[in-house]
Scaffold this active site. Sequence first.
Site, PDB file in Angstrom:
ATOM      1  N   LYS A  55      -1.240  14.812  -0.898  1.00  0.00           N
ATOM      2  CA  LYS A  55      -0.701  15.425  -1.931  1.00  0.00           C
ATOM      3  C   LYS A  55      -0.571  16.842  -2.613  1.00  0.00           C
ATOM      4  O   LYS A  55      -1.978  17.577  -2.794  1.00  0.00           O
ATOM      5  CB  LYS A  55      -0.599  14.362  -2.809  1.00  0.00           C
ATOM      6  CG  LYS A  55      -0.225  12.971  -2.428  1.00  0.00           C
ATOM      7  CD  LYS A  55       0.621  11.943  -3.331  1.00  0.00           C
ATOM      8  CE  LYS A  55       1.115  10.686  -2.483  1.00  0.00           C
ATOM      9  NZ  LYS A  55       1.202   9.457  -3.264  1.00  0.00           N
ATOM     10  N   ARG A  72      -3.308   4.312   1.890  1.00  0.00           N
ATOM     11  CA  ARG A  72      -2.932   4.869   2.674  1.00  0.00           C
ATOM     12  C   ARG A  72      -3.073   6.033   2.787  1.00  0.00           C
ATOM     13  O   ARG A  72      -3.150   6.934   2.105  1.00  0.00           O
ATOM     14  CB  ARG A  72      -1.103   4.889   1.286  1.00  0.00           C
ATOM     15  CG  ARG A  72      -0.028   5.054   1.819  1.00  0.00           C
ATOM     16  CD  ARG A  72       0.655   4.516   1.161  1.00  0.00           C
ATOM     17  NE  ARG A  72       2.262   5.286   1.953  1.00  0.00           N
ATOM     18  CZ  ARG A  72       2.841   5.867   1.856  1.00  0.00           C
ATOM     19  NH1 ARG A  72       2.323   6.856   1.372  1.00  0.00           N
ATOM     20  NH2 ARG A  72       3.949   6.578   2.398  1.00  0.00           N
TER      21      ARG A  72
END
Length: 354
Positions: A299, A334
């Site tokens: 991210k 995840r």
Amino acid sequence: MPDGARRWIEPLAVIEGEAAASAVAAGEGLPLLGGPLAFLTVRLIAADGSTAGIHRVDALPVGWDRLLDSLVRPPPAFAGLVPRLGPGGPLVMGIVNLTPDSFSGDGVLRGPDPAEAAIAQGRAIVEAGADILDIGGESTRPGAAPVPVEEECRRILPVIRALAAVAPVSVDTRNAATMRAALEAGARIVNDVSALRHDPDSAAVVAAADAPVVLMHMLGDDPRRMQDAPAYADVALDVARFLAARVAAAEAAGIPRERIALDPGIGFGKTLDHNLALLRRLPLLAGLGCPVLVGASRKAFIGRLSGVAEAGRRMPGSLAAALLAAARGAAILRVHDVAETVQALRVARAVAAA
Ligand code: HH2
């Protein structure tokens, strides 16, 4: 109790391994979610959000100790899954994106046969150690355009049909019709970044299917605008309160708490500082009594910290985030880089257990 009237206990000193076991045996520590992590001190948070004191767990003021229950009790195994890494997990959720525009650059939709490529990628991820395959057909990165349900289903259903025979599949969608079709095609879990807010029919679909569900925090309900100057009074507490309210709404719709996992939504309407605070204060969410999922992989905050603009080159920072999340009680990670994450977790687990 109305959500705003709730008090919280935030575990502060979280330790692992032999130190954790000794502290618990000596009554100086408590097992975090059943262990193997333990916590020694806590911040007491009053209903108005102010700190009511920092205390050792063996010296709590009267009236607070009953709030410890959900922090100490092991949450139910999510979707009945036993982590392939062994007791204490975490479960590793590998990402399969059937999108042309995923931020991470891993979307397989650009190739000549996207479904075939996704199925091969899913098989490889399971071979590398994934417990769950998270299959999505709509990017939710900041600014991404919504995908019509028909197109979303066209992208993911053949892949779900093939991969459901290989591993437990979660469907990453905000749309009730897609959830229903994916569950019929063999998906076992629903992963909704809108925490069942986007589509008014979604809670009923999940409840009727008895499906486990991931409820994630996102600021507002539109990924296109969530990064417009996000602001919180206290990001960790605001996210915890939001998730508590979403659990209550899910329960009211017939989804038992035992089937829910919660996710602070790293990057979904958060600044760099918000993301860092959420990771550092992850144990606060343990008090909700549900397994916690963390999706930090590749991210933007990792890019900000490292100066690496290309998401596909953020694996080392993603591993650090995964290890830190696991050490703070995350039950599900995840990730894009499954083999690398599993290797890193094996080493961390072995050191903690040595
Ligand atoms: N992050 C993304 C998508 N789905 N679901 C949960 N529960 N938690 C997350 O953090 C999360 C999620 C975004 O990552 P990715 O799927 O790689 O990108 P994109 O949405 O651009 O396809």
